[in-house]
Write a protein that holds these residues in place. Structure first.
Motif, PDB file in Angstrom:
ATOM      1  N   ASN A  55      -0.123   5.588   0.063  1.00  0.00           N
ATOM      2  CA  ASN A  55      -1.023   6.732  -0.024  1.00  0.00           C
ATOM      3  C   ASN A  55      -0.190   8.005  -0.001  1.00  0.00           C
ATOM      4  N   ILE A  89      -5.137   5.460  -8.059  1.00  0.00           N
ATOM      5  CA  ILE A  89      -6.551   5.735  -7.802  1.00  0.00           C
ATOM      6  C   ILE A  89      -6.629   7.125  -7.181  1.00  0.00           C
ATOM      7  N   LYS A  90      -6.994   8.076  -7.996  1.00  0.00           N
ATOM      8  CA  LYS A  90      -6.951   9.473  -7.575  1.00  0.00           C
ATOM      9  C   LYS A  90      -7.896   9.734  -6.406  1.00  0.00           C
ATOM     10  N   SER A  91      -9.079   9.123  -6.446  1.00  0.00           N
ATOM     11  CA  SER A  91     -10.073   9.373  -5.398  1.00  0.00           C
ATOM     12  C   SER A  91      -9.622   8.866  -4.031  1.00  0.00           C
ATOM     13  N   LYS A  92      -8.733   7.902  -4.055  1.00  0.00           N
ATOM     14  CA  LYS A  92      -8.228   7.341  -2.794  1.00  0.00           C
ATOM     15  C   LYS A  92      -6.810   7.817  -2.479  1.00  0.00           C
ATOM     16  N   PHE A  93      -6.267   8.647  -3.318  1.00  0.00           N
ATOM     17  CA  PHE A  93      -4.879   9.123  -3.150  1.00  0.00           C
ATOM     18  C   PHE A  93      -3.945   7.928  -2.951  1.00  0.00           C
ATOM     19  N   SER A  94      -4.143   6.905  -3.745  1.00  0.00           N
ATOM     20  CA  SER A  94      -3.349   5.697  -3.553  1.00  0.00           C
ATOM     21  C   SER A  94      -2.609   5.307  -4.817  1.00  0.00           C
ATOM     22  N   SER A 139      -0.120  12.458  -0.169  1.00  0.00           N
ATOM     23  CA  SER A 139      -0.839  13.687   0.133  1.00  0.00           C
ATOM     24  C   SER A 139      -0.175  14.807  -0.627  1.00  0.00           C
ATOM     25  N   GLY A 159       0.801  -1.211   0.000  1.00  0.00           N
ATOM     26  CA  GLY A 159       0.000   0.000   0.000  1.00  0.00           C
ATOM     27  C   GLY A 159       0.836   1.264   0.000  1.00  0.00           C
ATOM     28  N   ASN A 209      -0.925   1.741  -5.164  1.00  0.00           N
ATOM     29  CA  ASN A 209      -0.486   0.463  -4.611  1.00  0.00           C
ATOM     30  C   ASN A 209       0.293  -0.358  -5.628  1.00  0.00           C
TER      31      ASN A 209
END
Lengths: 112, 114
Positions: free
Chosen positions: A24, A68-73, A26, A22, A75
Motif C-alpha cells: 500500500n 487498485i487506485k481506490s485501495k492505494f494498493s 501513500s 501486499g 499487490n
C-alpha cells in the motif's frame, strides 16, 4: 511525501503455491509504482512497473501486479512459485521528486 | 546491455577514515541516485543528480557529499566514517527524457567500518 507499506515481513511457501504480497502506498499525486527483487547478496532488479494504462501489469519471471487506485494498493502476485524465487521483494513508489521510496521489504522463502 | 557500474564492490575502512564510492550510469542516462541499505533494512534515498546538478536530497549525513561529473559519473565522498555507516550503497540511474524510465541499479558497494 510518499510512503510505502508492505504488510508481510516474511512469507514461507512451498513450491507451486500461489503468492500474493501486499503493498500500500501513500501519495497525493500521480504515482509510478514498482516492484524490485533482491536475491541474496545481489543488487535490486526491476520486476515490473506501473506508470499508466492497464492496471494489471505483467513483469518478468511470471510475476504480475494489480494497481487498485481506490485501495492505494499494488499487490504482487505469482500463480506458482519456484524455489528460485526465494529473495527479498521491495515495493517502491516514485513521486514528483523522482527518487524511489521503498517499503520495508518482504522476505520470501520457497521450500523445495 | 550495459548496466550501472559501481566501484569498488567491497571496501573496508576504520572509524574516522574517508571513503569515495564511484558510480558509472548506463550510457545516455542523465540522472544518478544514491541509496544506502543497512543490514536488514530497505534502501534509503540519499541524494540525486540531474545534469551534474543536485536535484534532490534525502537522508544524507552532513559528513557525506556527492557530485556528478561532466561524463555523468558520480562519486559519493564519505568522511569521519562511523560504525553505523556500514551498509550497502547502491547507485541507480535513469533518463529524465522519458517519464516511463525506471531506475536501474548497480551491484552496490559494500562498505564495512571496523
Amino acid at each position: 511525501a510518499q510512503s510505502v507499506s508492505q504488510h508481510n515481513h516474511h512469507v514461507i511457501l512451498s513450491e507451486a503455491a500461489s503468492l500474493e504480497l501486499g503493498c500500500n502506498y501513500s501519495y497525493g499525486g500521480t504515482v509510478n509504482l514498482f516492484w524490485y527483487v533482491q536475491y541474496p547478496g545481489q543488487h535490486l532488479q526491476l520486476l515490473l512497473k506501473y506508470f499508466s494504462g492497464d492496471p494489471l501489469v505483467k513483469g518478468i519471471k511470471g510475476f504480475e501486479a494489480e494497481f487498485i487506485k481506490s485501495k492505494f494498493s499494488f499487490n504482487l502476485r505469482k500463480p506458482s512459485v519456484q524455489w528460485s524465487d526465494t529473495a527479498e521483494y521491495f515495493c517502491a513508489v516514485v513521486g514528483s521528486a523522482r527518487q524511489l521510496t521503498f517499503g520495508s521489504g518482504t522476505q520470501l522463502t520457497v521450500l523445495p | 546491455a550495459a548496466g550501472v557500474i559501481q566501484s569498488p564492490r567491497h571496501l573496508i575502512k576504520e572509524k574516522r577514515e574517508t571513503a569515495t564510492l564511484k558510480c558509472y550510469p548506463i550510457p545516455r542516462h542523465d540522472t544518478v541516485y544514491w541509496y544506502q541499505q543497512g543490514p536488514g533494512q530497505d534502501p534509503q534515498f540519499l541524494i540525486s543528480f540531474y545534469e551534474k546538478m543536485q536535484s534532490d536530497k534525502g537522508s544524507i549525513p552532513d559528513r557525506f557529499s556527492a557530485q556528478q561529473f561532466s561524463d555523468y559519473h558520480s562519486e559519493l565522498n564519505m568522511s569521519s566514517l562511523e560504525l553505523g555507516d556500514s551498509a550497502l550503497y547502491f547507485c541507480a540511474s535513469s533518463s529524465q527524457a522519458s517519464e516511463a524510465q525506471p531506475q536501474h541499479f548497480g551491484d552496490g558497494t559494500r562498505l564495512s567500518i571496523l
